[in-house]
Design a protein around this motif. Structure first.
Motif, mmCIF file in Angstrom:
data_model
loop_
_atom_site.group_PDB
_atom_site.id
_atom_site.type_symbol
_atom_site.label_atom_id
_atom_site.label_comp_id
_atom_site.label_asym_id
_atom_site.label_seq_id
_atom_site.Cartn_x
_atom_site.Cartn_y
_atom_site.Cartn_z
ATOM 1 N N THR A 194 0.837 -1.196 0.000
ATOM 2 C CA THR A 194 0.000 0.000 0.000
ATOM 3 C C THR A 194 0.881 1.259 0.000
ATOM 4 O O THR A 194 2.043 1.220 0.395
ATOM 5 C CB THR A 194 -0.938 0.051 1.218
ATOM 6 N N GLY A 195 0.294 2.357 -0.453
ATOM 7 C CA GLY A 195 1.018 3.629 -0.447
ATOM 8 C C GLY A 195 2.230 3.615 -1.341
ATOM 9 O O GLY A 195 3.306 4.071 -0.949
ATOM 10 N N THR A 248 3.921 -11.696 0.770
ATOM 11 C CA THR A 248 4.149 -10.610 1.723
ATOM 12 C C THR A 248 3.133 -9.498 1.522
ATOM 13 O O THR A 248 2.863 -9.089 0.393
ATOM 14 C CB THR A 248 5.562 -10.024 1.554
ATOM 15 N N LEU A 249 2.593 -9.006 2.632
ATOM 16 C CA LEU A 249 1.776 -7.795 2.648
ATOM 17 C C LEU A 249 2.565 -6.710 3.362
ATOM 18 O O LEU A 249 3.017 -6.909 4.491
ATOM 19 C CB LEU A 249 0.454 -8.041 3.381
ATOM 20 N N ILE A 250 2.748 -5.560 2.699
ATOM 21 C CA ILE A 250 3.411 -4.417 3.313
ATOM 22 C C ILE A 250 2.389 -3.290 3.437
ATOM 23 O O ILE A 250 1.942 -2.731 2.432
ATOM 24 C CB ILE A 250 4.627 -3.934 2.496
ATOM 25 N N ASN A 251 2.006 -2.972 4.667
ATOM 26 C CA ASN A 251 1.103 -1.851 4.942
ATOM 27 C C ASN A 251 1.954 -0.601 5.158
ATOM 28 O O ASN A 251 2.495 -0.382 6.243
ATOM 29 C CB ASN A 251 0.254 -2.147 6.175
ATOM 30 N N PRO A 307 6.087 -19.454 2.810
ATOM 31 C CA PRO A 307 6.244 -18.447 3.872
ATOM 32 C C PRO A 307 5.362 -17.228 3.608
ATOM 33 O O PRO A 307 5.302 -16.720 2.482
ATOM 34 C CB PRO A 307 7.730 -18.086 3.796
ATOM 35 N N ARG A 308 4.698 -16.764 4.663
ATOM 36 C CA ARG A 308 3.845 -15.575 4.577
ATOM 37 C C ARG A 308 4.321 -14.562 5.617
ATOM 38 O O ARG A 308 4.647 -14.925 6.748
ATOM 39 C CB ARG A 308 2.375 -15.929 4.838
ATOM 40 N N ARG A 309 4.332 -13.294 5.204
ATOM 41 C CA ARG A 309 4.822 -12.239 6.087
ATOM 42 C C ARG A 309 3.920 -11.017 5.975
ATOM 43 O O ARG A 309 3.380 -10.730 4.914
ATOM 44 C CB ARG A 309 6.251 -11.837 5.713
ATOM 45 N N VAL A 310 3.786 -10.310 7.086
ATOM 46 C CA VAL A 310 3.114 -9.006 7.102
ATOM 47 C C VAL A 310 4.089 -8.004 7.700
ATOM 48 O O VAL A 310 4.572 -8.182 8.824
ATOM 49 C CB VAL A 310 1.818 -9.030 7.938
#
Length: 253
Positions: free
Chosen positions: A10-11, A86-89, A136-139
Motif C-alpha cells: 500500500t502507499g 508478503t503484505l506491506i502496509n 512463507p507468509r509475512r506481514v
C-alpha cells in the motif's frame, strides 16, 4: 509456471512506497499496489523486466472495499507459482498539524482509517485468504517512532502508529500458534526525506512545538533518502529472524 515471490504493497505512488515498489520489481517480485494514484514509471519498469504488476487506484479511507477486493483477488489468484507471500502496509497520512481540538473531525477520521483501520482490515483479509497457503507468509507494517513517543499536535498520527504496533503484537501471538503462521512485524523505518517531512517542517510554529526538531534534521542532513530507506526496510524483511521481535526499528540493526 514461473516461480517468484508475490508482494502486496500500500502507499506505493510516491516516497518510500514507490521506491520499495521499484526495488521489488527489480528483484523479480510479482507486485500488487494499492494507492490513490498509479505510477507510469513503475508500470514501465515492470513491463521492461517482464514482471507481473497490478496497480489498484484505491482510497484506503474506504478500507472495507479495499480489503474485500484484496481477499477476492487472492482467492482467485491462488498459490500457484508463489514462493513467498508478503503484505506491506505502508500507507499513512497526517491531518492538519494542530492540537486535537482544532482538527476537523473528517480529517481525523481519514487519518485513522488510512493509518490504522486499513492495515488491520487488509491484514485480516490477507490472513483469511491465504490460511491454507503453504509458502512463507509475512506481514510488514510500516510504523514510526511517533507510535512510541508522544508529540503535541500529532495525536492522530501517533495514535494510528501506536495502534499499529499493538495490533501487530496481537497478531504475532495468534499466528505463532498456527501451522505455517505468518510472521509479522511493525517496523519504524527511520526519518525519511518525504512529503510528510515537508508537511511537518511547514507547520505553524505556534501550533507545533516540535517544528524546530524537524527543521534541524533537514538542515543537518540527517534525513534518509526514500531509496535508501526502502532498501533498509526490504533488507529487514529478508532477515532470517524477521518477526522474532514484532515491534522493531531499522536503526536497531
Amino acid at each position: 509456471m514461473t516461480q517468484r515471490p508475490l508482494t502486496l504493497l500500500t502507499g506505493a505512488s510516491r516516497g518510500m512506497g514507490l521506491a520499495m515498489a521499484q526495488q521489488l520489481v527489480a528483484a523479480g517480485h510479482e507486485l500488487v499496489t494499492l494507492s490513490r494514484q498509479t505510477s507510469p514509471a513503475l508500470a514501465q519498469a515492470a513491463a521492461a523486466a517482464g514482471i507481473p504488476c497490478e496497480q489498484w487506484a484505491v482510497d484506503l479511507a474506504d478500507p472495507s472495499a479495499a480489503a474485500s477486493r484484496l481477499q477476492a483477488w487472492l482467492a482467485q489468484r491462488g498459490p500457484a507459482g508463489v514462493t513467498s507471500l508478503t503484505l506491506i502496509n505502508n500507507a499513512g497520512v497526517i491531518p492538519r498539524i494542530a492540537p486535537l481540538g482544532e482538527i476537523d473531525a473528517g480529517d481525523l477520521a481519514r487519518a485513522l482509517r488510512v493509518g490504522l483501520e486499513a492495515p488491520m482490515l487488509l491484514t485480516s483479509a490477507f490472513l483469511a485468504a491465504t490460511s491454507a497457503w503453504t509458502m512463507p507468509r509475512r506481514v510488514l507494517n510500516i510504523s514510526s517512532g511517533l507510535g512510541r513517543r508522544a508529540m503535541a499536535s500529532q495525536a492522530a498520527y501517533c495514535a494510528a502508529k501506536a495502534g499499529m504496533d499493538h495490533f501487530t503484537r496481537c497478531v504475532a501471538l495468534e499466528e505463532a500458534g498456527r501451522p505455517n503462521g505468518a510472521r509479522v512485524c511493525s517496523l519504524a523505518p527511520g526519518v525519511i526525506d518525504t512529503d510528510m517531512q515537508m508537511q511537518l517542517r511547514g507547520a505553524d510554529p505556534a501550533l507545533f512545538p516540535d517544528i524546530g526538531n524537524f527543521q534541524g534534521m533537514k538542515d543537518k542532513g540527517q534525513l534518509t533518502s526514500p531509496e535508501a530507506a526502502a532498501a533498509r526496510v526490504l533488507a529487514w524483511l529478508d532477515r532470517p529472524d524477521f518477526g522474532a521481535n514484532p515491534v522493531a526499528d531499522v536503526r536497531d540493526a
